[in-house]
Design a protein around this motif. Structure first.
Motif, short mmCIF file in Angstrom:
data_model
loop_
_atom_site.label_atom_id
_atom_site.label_comp_id
_atom_site.label_asym_id
_atom_site.label_seq_id
_atom_site.Cartn_x
_atom_site.Cartn_y
_atom_site.Cartn_z
N MET A 59 21.26 3.44 -26.85
CA MET A 59 20.01 3.43 -27.41
C MET A 59 19.57 1.87 -27.16
O MET A 59 20.26 0.87 -27.28
N GLY A 60 18.23 1.55 -26.77
CA GLY A 60 17.70 0.27 -26.66
C GLY A 60 18.31 -0.32 -25.45
O GLY A 60 18.85 -1.28 -25.47
N LEU A 61 18.12 0.37 -24.30
CA LEU A 61 18.74 -0.36 -22.97
C LEU A 61 17.97 -1.77 -22.79
O LEU A 61 16.71 -1.66 -22.61
N SER A 62 19.06 -2.51 -22.43
CA SER A 62 18.32 -3.86 -21.88
C SER A 62 18.11 -3.93 -20.47
O SER A 62 17.40 -4.85 -19.81
N ARG A 63 18.54 -2.93 -19.75
CA ARG A 63 18.38 -2.89 -18.43
C ARG A 63 18.44 -1.44 -17.73
O ARG A 63 19.05 -0.73 -18.31
N PRO A 64 17.75 -1.04 -16.77
CA PRO A 64 17.92 0.32 -16.23
C PRO A 64 19.40 0.50 -15.35
O PRO A 64 20.03 -0.52 -14.98
N LEU A 65 19.70 1.70 -15.76
CA LEU A 65 21.28 1.94 -15.14
C LEU A 65 20.88 2.90 -13.92
O LEU A 65 20.05 3.51 -13.91
N ALA A 66 21.74 2.89 -12.59
CA ALA A 66 21.63 3.35 -11.62
C ALA A 66 22.47 4.31 -11.27
O ALA A 66 23.79 4.18 -11.74
N GLU A 67 22.15 5.37 -10.69
CA GLU A 67 23.12 6.66 -10.56
C GLU A 67 24.40 6.00 -9.77
O GLU A 67 24.01 5.37 -8.74
N GLY A 68 25.50 6.32 -10.06
CA GLY A 68 26.71 5.93 -9.25
C GLY A 68 27.21 4.74 -9.68
O GLY A 68 28.40 4.00 -9.15
N GLN A 69 26.50 3.87 -10.52
CA GLN A 69 26.85 2.66 -11.09
C GLN A 69 28.10 2.76 -11.96
O GLN A 69 28.06 3.96 -12.59
N SER A 70 29.04 1.83 -12.00
CA SER A 70 30.30 1.94 -13.26
C SER A 70 29.69 1.11 -14.35
O SER A 70 29.34 -0.14 -13.77
N VAL A 71 29.78 1.43 -15.57
CA VAL A 71 29.51 0.54 -16.67
C VAL A 71 30.61 0.32 -17.61
O VAL A 71 31.45 1.40 -17.69
N LYS A 72 30.81 -0.51 -18.49
CA LYS A 72 31.79 -0.83 -19.21
C LYS A 72 31.48 -0.48 -20.74
O LYS A 72 30.21 -0.92 -20.99
N VAL A 73 32.00 0.46 -21.51
CA VAL A 73 31.50 0.72 -22.66
C VAL A 73 32.89 0.54 -23.46
O VAL A 73 34.01 1.13 -23.15
N THR A 74 32.67 0.27 -24.88
CA THR A 74 33.73 0.07 -25.83
C THR A 74 33.58 1.27 -26.71
O THR A 74 32.53 1.02 -27.47
N LEU A 75 34.42 2.13 -26.93
CA LEU A 75 34.30 3.11 -27.91
C LEU A 75 35.32 2.61 -29.14
O LEU A 75 36.24 2.01 -29.04
N GLU A 76 34.84 2.94 -30.37
CA GLU A 76 35.49 2.52 -31.63
C GLU A 76 36.14 3.57 -32.35
O GLU A 76 35.33 4.47 -32.68
#
Length: 105
Positions: A59-76
């Motif tokens: 929610m509330g993306l600060s930038r667009p995400l591009a298909e094929g891109q890898s992003v870091k996410v922290t799950l709690e």
């Protein structure tokens, strides 16, 4: 693990909030809602988060995400604490995770 754990949320540098959501069809109508109280994972079980069912909502993306891109996410998790993962960004309307690009807890 040998005891249940609960996925209670997460964070990502590119989003204001990370929530766990569930999509379901009730009386022929598709609904999506946050999973309240976290997502319990039973001992020795696998829960797959994917489009169309249980999934992570950014929610509330600060930038667009591009298909094929890898992003870091922290799950709690309630017991395991914070777990950093890499996720592959799928195309808009994707119905499943890109091949070979999903993680389990």
């Amino acid at each position: 693990g040998s005891a249940p754990d609960r996925l209670v949320g997460g964070s990502a540098a590119f989003a204001e909030r990370v929530e766990i959501h569930e999509m379901a069809t009730q009386s022929g109508i598709m609904t999506m809602r946050p999973v309240t109280g976290g997502l319990t994972i039973a001992p020795g079980q696998t829960v797959e988060l994917k489009p169309g069912g249980l999934h992570v909502m950014f929610m509330g993306l600060s930038r667009p995400l591009a298909e094929g891109q890898s992003v870091k996410v922290t799950l709690e998790f309630e017991t395991a604490g914070k777990v950093e993962i890499d996720l592959a960004v799928g195309g808009l309307g994707a119905r499943q995770a890109p091949a070979g690009e999903h993680s389990h807890h």
